[in-house]
Motif scaffolding. Structure first.
Motif, PDB file in Angstrom:
ATOM      1  N   ASP A 165      15.704  40.224  14.950  1.00  0.00           N
ATOM      2  CA  ASP A 165      16.055  41.035  13.772  1.00  0.00           C
ATOM      3  C   ASP A 165      14.960  42.058  13.480  1.00  0.00           C
ATOM      4  O   ASP A 165      15.247  43.208  13.125  1.00  0.00           O
ATOM      5  CB  ASP A 165      16.265  40.136  12.548  1.00  0.00           C
ATOM      6  N   GLU A 181      15.173  44.828  16.008  1.00  0.00           N
ATOM      7  CA  GLU A 181      16.321  45.679  15.711  1.00  0.00           C
ATOM      8  C   GLU A 181      16.004  46.623  14.562  1.00  0.00           C
ATOM      9  O   GLU A 181      16.358  47.812  14.598  1.00  0.00           O
ATOM     10  CB  GLU A 181      17.534  44.812  15.360  1.00  0.00           C
ATOM     11  N   ARG A 200      12.180  55.059  13.026  1.00  0.00           N
ATOM     12  CA  ARG A 200      12.416  54.592  14.384  1.00  0.00           C
ATOM     13  C   ARG A 200      11.300  55.065  15.291  1.00  0.00           C
ATOM     14  O   ARG A 200      10.962  56.239  15.309  1.00  0.00           O
ATOM     15  CB  ARG A 200      13.753  55.120  14.907  1.00  0.00           C
ATOM     16  N   GLY A 230      18.889  49.619  25.369  1.00  0.00           N
ATOM     17  CA  GLY A 230      19.081  49.447  23.940  1.00  0.00           C
ATOM     18  C   GLY A 230      18.424  50.528  23.107  1.00  0.00           C
ATOM     19  O   GLY A 230      18.503  50.475  21.863  1.00  0.00           O
ATOM     20  N   ASP A 251      25.468  44.227  24.025  1.00  0.00           N
ATOM     21  CA  ASP A 251      24.343  44.872  23.369  1.00  0.00           C
ATOM     22  C   ASP A 251      23.045  44.136  23.686  1.00  0.00           C
ATOM     23  O   ASP A 251      23.041  42.951  24.022  1.00  0.00           O
ATOM     24  CB  ASP A 251      24.592  44.897  21.856  1.00  0.00           C
ATOM     25  N   THR A 269      16.163  50.676  14.954  1.00  0.00           N
ATOM     26  CA  THR A 269      17.280  51.396  14.335  1.00  0.00           C
ATOM     27  C   THR A 269      17.068  51.725  12.877  1.00  0.00           C
ATOM     28  O   THR A 269      17.946  52.322  12.256  1.00  0.00           O
ATOM     29  CB  THR A 269      18.569  50.565  14.458  1.00  0.00           C
ATOM     30  N   LYS A 295      20.670  42.970  21.883  1.00  0.00           N
ATOM     31  CA  LYS A 295      20.239  41.852  21.049  1.00  0.00           C
ATOM     32  C   LYS A 295      20.884  40.530  21.473  1.00  0.00           C
ATOM     33  O   LYS A 295      20.172  39.550  21.728  1.00  0.00           O
ATOM     34  CB  LYS A 295      20.523  42.161  19.580  1.00  0.00           C
TER      35      LYS A 295
END
Length: 271
Positions: free
Chosen positions: A215, A218, A226, A132, A82, A222, A84
């Motif tokens: 973080d 992300e 978004r 991603g 992924d 998500t 991240k």
């Protein structure tokens, strides 16, 4: 009997572009980029400045090549995990490489003739964010944010006179000695209760900051709001426009009013 050759008599490999650039990186590691000159490089390579120029056009070309070698040392984000953890691995590698080459951070994004390793690295990082789910615009935001943190931390870390252990304790004591605790109470509190505690290592702040940034990215990518192609996108039920249209009636059109030129003429056939 022929005497055996001494180590100094061992022939050096012939000079090449690759050897010039590798020697330039090693020299910059040793003396810093400010003191770096072609003459010093030629001496380190047991050569002459004009011979160097047979393999590289000028000093700028050498700097381009040096930066390209540094980029080649940095891990590209893996494509089989992924985004991240991939970006975290790449950031940790970049920090380690920049610690080995403390002269490099200010030069990494300064080159106008980047080499293939530089171009490939940028392409890989952009690709990691795009795979991603980041939009092109948010990829630009994320890339700038992550690299500003990496390069900024690298510059700060290499410029600090001490970062851990007894050196940090001695430094803090000498800095605070002329002052009383009441002069700078918050700085004193921070120094005594944090920086001087056993096991303190400034380098650990990198992990904290990196995780905070990843973080946050992300959550942006998500979360309930978004960002897609530069615009906030929500489900239809929660979109601001949907809420307004469901709860707020459209304003009525105002009736015709007289104007300075006189009353409006009615539409349709006149009686």
């Amino acid at each position: 009997m022929t005497p055996s050759a001494s180590p100094d008599d061992t022939p050096r490999p012939p000079l090449s572009r690759a050897r010039v650039l590798a020697g330039a990186v090693a020299l910059a590691d040793e003396i810093g980029i400010e003191a770096f000159t072609i003459r010093k490089l030629a001496t380190a390579l047991d050569s002459k400045p004009m011979t160097i120029y047979h393999h590289v056009a000028n000093k700028e070309a050498i700097l381009d090549g040096m930066v390209d070698l540094v980029f080649d040392e940095i891990d590209r984000p893996p494509t089989d995990i992924d985004w991240k953890p991939a970006m975290r691995q790449r950031a940790l590698s970049a920090r380690a490489v920049l610690a080995r080459h403390p002269w490099a951070a200010p030069l990494m994004e300064s080159r106008t003739s980047p080499g293939p390793a530089t171009m490939g690295h940028h392409d890989a990082v952009i690709g990691c964010f795009r795979r991603g789910g980041f939009s092109v615009e948010d990829t630009a935001h994320a890339y700038a944010l992550v690299d500003a943190f990496i390069y900024g931390f690298a510059l700060q870390e290499t410029s600090l006179p001490a970062t851990e252990g007894q050196e940090m304790a001695d430094l803090a004591e000498s800095v605070m000695e002329p002052y009383s605790a009441d002069d700078y109470p918050y700085l004193t509190e921070f120094t005594v209760e944090h920086a001087l505690q056993p096991g303190y290592d400034f380098g650990r702040e990198f992990d904290f900051g990196l995780d905070l940034i990843l973080d946050g990215l992300e959550a942006m990518a998500t979360g309930p709001t978004r960002r897609i192609e530069g615009r906030a996108s929500r489900s239809d039920a929660s979109a601001p426009g949907a809420i307004r249209s469901a709860r707020t009636p459209r304003p009525r059109r105002r009736a015709s009013t007289p104007t300075a030129a006189g009353p409006r003429r009615p539409t349709g056939d006149a009686g």
